[in-house]
Design a protein around this motif. Structure first.
Motif, PDB file in Angstrom:
ATOM      1  N   SER A  16       1.028  -1.189   0.004  1.00 33.83           N
ATOM      2  CA  SER A  16       0.047   0.053  -0.005  1.00 33.83           C
ATOM      3  C   SER A  16       1.033   1.456   0.053  1.00 33.83           C
ATOM      4  O   SER A  16       1.877   1.287   0.550  1.00 33.83           O
ATOM      5  N   ARG A  40      -6.549 -10.340   0.198  1.00 35.41           N
ATOM      6  CA  ARG A  40      -7.345 -10.276   1.261  1.00 35.41           C
ATOM      7  C   ARG A  40      -6.576  -8.911   2.206  1.00 35.41           C
ATOM      8  O   ARG A  40      -7.249  -8.370   2.721  1.00 35.41           O
ATOM      9  N   ARG A  43      -7.488  -5.428   0.625  1.00 36.89           N
ATOM     10  CA  ARG A  43      -8.857  -5.127   1.270  1.00 36.89           C
ATOM     11  C   ARG A  43      -9.074  -4.602   2.725  1.00 36.89           C
ATOM     12  O   ARG A  43      -9.595  -3.801   2.928  1.00 36.89           O
ATOM     13  N   ARG A  44      -8.315  -5.257   3.635  1.00 36.84           N
ATOM     14  CA  ARG A  44      -8.081  -4.877   5.018  1.00 36.84           C
ATOM     15  C   ARG A  44      -7.500  -3.568   4.809  1.00 36.84           C
ATOM     16  O   ARG A  44      -7.824  -2.488   5.465  1.00 36.84           O
ATOM     17  N   ALA A  46      -7.321  -1.161   2.524  1.00 39.15           N
ATOM     18  CA  ALA A  46      -8.345  -0.330   2.003  1.00 39.15           C
ATOM     19  C   ALA A  46      -9.385   0.283   2.961  1.00 39.15           C
ATOM     20  O   ALA A  46      -9.544   1.421   3.198  1.00 39.15           O
ATOM     21  N   ARG A  47      -9.772  -0.792   3.690  1.00 39.92           N
ATOM     22  CA  ARG A  47     -10.894  -0.240   4.839  1.00 39.92           C
ATOM     23  C   ARG A  47     -10.152   0.546   6.073  1.00 39.92           C
ATOM     24  O   ARG A  47     -10.709   1.382   6.553  1.00 39.92           O
ATOM     25  N   LEU A  81     -12.507   3.575  -1.798  1.00 42.46           N
ATOM     26  CA  LEU A  81     -11.700   2.760  -1.030  1.00 42.46           C
ATOM     27  C   LEU A  81     -12.813   1.602  -0.606  1.00 42.46           C
ATOM     28  O   LEU A  81     -12.187   0.333  -0.661  1.00 42.46           O
ATOM     29  N   ARG A  82     -13.836   2.038   0.197  1.00 43.21           N
ATOM     30  CA  ARG A  82     -14.908   1.019   0.692  1.00 43.21           C
ATOM     31  C   ARG A  82     -15.235   0.272  -0.186  1.00 43.21           C
ATOM     32  O   ARG A  82     -15.578  -0.878  -0.296  1.00 43.21           O
ATOM     33  N   TRP A  84     -14.248  -0.617  -3.427  1.00 45.54           N
ATOM     34  CA  TRP A  84     -13.319  -1.415  -3.770  1.00 45.54           C
ATOM     35  C   TRP A  84     -12.999  -2.638  -3.079  1.00 45.54           C
ATOM     36  O   TRP A  84     -13.198  -3.802  -3.613  1.00 45.54           O
ATOM     37  N   ALA A  85     -13.157  -2.518  -1.768  1.00 48.58           N
ATOM     38  CA  ALA A  85     -13.086  -3.291  -0.863  1.00 48.58           C
ATOM     39  C   ALA A  85     -13.989  -4.605  -0.781  1.00 48.58           C
ATOM     40  O   ALA A  85     -13.827  -5.828  -0.450  1.00 48.58           O
ATOM     41  N   ASP A  86     -15.116  -4.080  -1.036  1.00 46.05           N
ATOM     42  CA  ASP A  86     -16.493  -4.892  -1.176  1.00 46.05           C
ATOM     43  C   ASP A  86     -16.946  -5.358  -2.788  1.00 46.05           C
ATOM     44  O   ASP A  86     -17.705  -6.121  -2.794  1.00 46.05           O
ATOM     45  N   HIS A  91     -12.186  -8.163  -7.620  1.00 45.62           N
ATOM     46  CA  HIS A  91     -11.084  -9.164  -7.026  1.00 45.62           C
ATOM     47  C   HIS A  91     -11.103 -10.392  -7.793  1.00 45.62           C
ATOM     48  O   HIS A  91      -9.711 -10.894  -7.889  1.00 45.62           O
TER      49      HIS A  91
END
Length: 124
Positions: A16, A40, A43-44, A46-47, A81-82, A84-86, A91
């Protein structure tokens, strides 16, 4: 693990970054044995960035009325960002790129800065 499985095994680097027009800073990095684990972790990240940039105004650590909505900003990096994470479709796309030996990168911009999430296969 058999020799044939070891020959096909890949490790993945996930990083990141953030920066502005002048500099870039690595915020975190891991090396993972599978592309799913590397993704994974991203994703964490990004959140985590989204929560740091746009915390819940009702968070117990925030004094009453300390946080207020920002208005007039064209960019909404925390929301992107949220999202994208979901986004499972995105993904899946990233996993396919990694399976083909290609890197995957997601960059979001905020008014003064940018945030990047990158995952790439490491050389064997």
């Amino acid at each position: 693990m058999s020799n044939s499985a070891q020959a096909h095994a890949h490790w993945y680097a996930a990083e990141s970054h953030a920066g502005d027009a002048v500099r870039s800073v690595r915020l975190g990095r891991i090396t993972a044995p599978t592309r799913r684990l590397a993704l994974r972790w991203l994703r964490r990240q990004a959140r985590r960035f989204a929560d740091a940039l746009d915390p819940d105004p009702y968070a117990p650590w925030a004094p009453a009325c300390a946080l207020r909505p920002a208005s007039g900003d064209r960019y909404d990096a925390p929301a992107e960002l949220r999202s994208w994470a979901d986004n499972m479709r995105e993904h899946d796309y990233a996993l396919l790129r990694l399976a083909d030996g290609l890197p995957y990168e997601f960059i979001v911009r905020d008014a003064p800065a940018w945030y990047g999430l990158v995952v790439r296969p490491l050389p064997r």
